[in-house]
Design an enzyme around this catalytic site. Structure first.
Site, PDB file in Angstrom:
ATOM      1  N   ASN A  69      54.813  36.754 -32.461  1.00 35.53           N
ATOM      2  CA  ASN A  69      55.198  37.327 -33.746  1.00 35.53           C
ATOM      3  C   ASN A  69      55.889  38.680 -33.563  1.00 35.53           C
ATOM      4  O   ASN A  69      56.051  39.161 -32.435  1.00 35.53           O
ATOM      5  CB  ASN A  69      53.957  37.431 -34.649  1.00 35.53           C
ATOM      6  CG  ASN A  69      54.304  37.218 -36.112  1.00 35.53           C
ATOM      7  OD1 ASN A  69      55.332  37.668 -36.586  1.00 35.53           O
ATOM      8  ND2 ASN A  69      53.436  36.525 -36.833  1.00 35.53           N
ATOM      9  N   HIS A 103      48.111  53.782 -15.404  1.00 42.71           N
ATOM     10  CA  HIS A 103      48.266  54.848 -14.417  1.00 42.71           C
ATOM     11  C   HIS A 103      46.971  55.632 -14.356  1.00 42.71           C
ATOM     12  O   HIS A 103      46.105  55.501 -15.218  1.00 42.71           O
ATOM     13  CB  HIS A 103      49.443  55.761 -14.777  1.00 42.71           C
ATOM     14  CG  HIS A 103      49.437  56.177 -16.211  1.00 42.71           C
ATOM     15  ND1 HIS A 103      48.586  57.132 -16.711  1.00 42.71           N
ATOM     16  CD2 HIS A 103      50.161  55.731 -17.263  1.00 42.71           C
ATOM     17  CE1 HIS A 103      48.784  57.269 -18.004  1.00 42.71           C
ATOM     18  NE2 HIS A 103      49.741  56.414 -18.370  1.00 42.71           N
TER      19      HIS A 103
END
Length: 122
Positions: A69, A103
């Site tokens: 979507n 990270h």
């Protein structure tokens, strides 16, 4: 792990980003085909609505008849550990984020700009 500031990876993300921008500006069949060509595998009857973004695309696979979507963000990695696999008959809702990349949160480690990845399988 990988360094997302590597020049090759920067260029690849820029190229992929441009394909995504073209599709989102004009979600035509041709631009959708360019998005699907980023993926090593994209099944039959896959629908992707506008607002789609991915970083690389080369680690994303989508099975048959899946629906993505509007405004989906898929952060894949350029390494196999960051693969994102969406199976057959999956329905991905609006504004979903599939984030296979992250990270370090430790400030000292973060200075190295290294990213790490883990696979997502739906």
């Amino acid at each position: 792990s990988f360094n997302s500031l590597d020049k090759t990876l920067l260029a690849l993300r820029k190229q992929t980003g441009e394909i995504c921008r073209l599709f989102n500006k004009s979600p035509s069949k041709g631009n959708l085909k360019r998005i699907k060509e980023l993926f090593p595998q994209c099944g039959e009857g896959v629908i992707i609505e506008s607002g789609f973004h991915c970083d690389y695309g080369n680690q994303i696979t989508i099975g048959d008849r899946s629906f993505i979507n509007i405004n989906c963000t898929v952060l894949d990695a350029p390494i196999s550990e960051g693969a994102i696999s969406i199976g057959d008959d999956c329905l991905i809702g609006p504004n979903v984020q599939l984030l296979a990349v992250s990270h370090a949160v430790n400030p000292t480690e973060r200075l190295n700009k290294e990213n790490f990845a883990a696979p997502i399988i739906i």
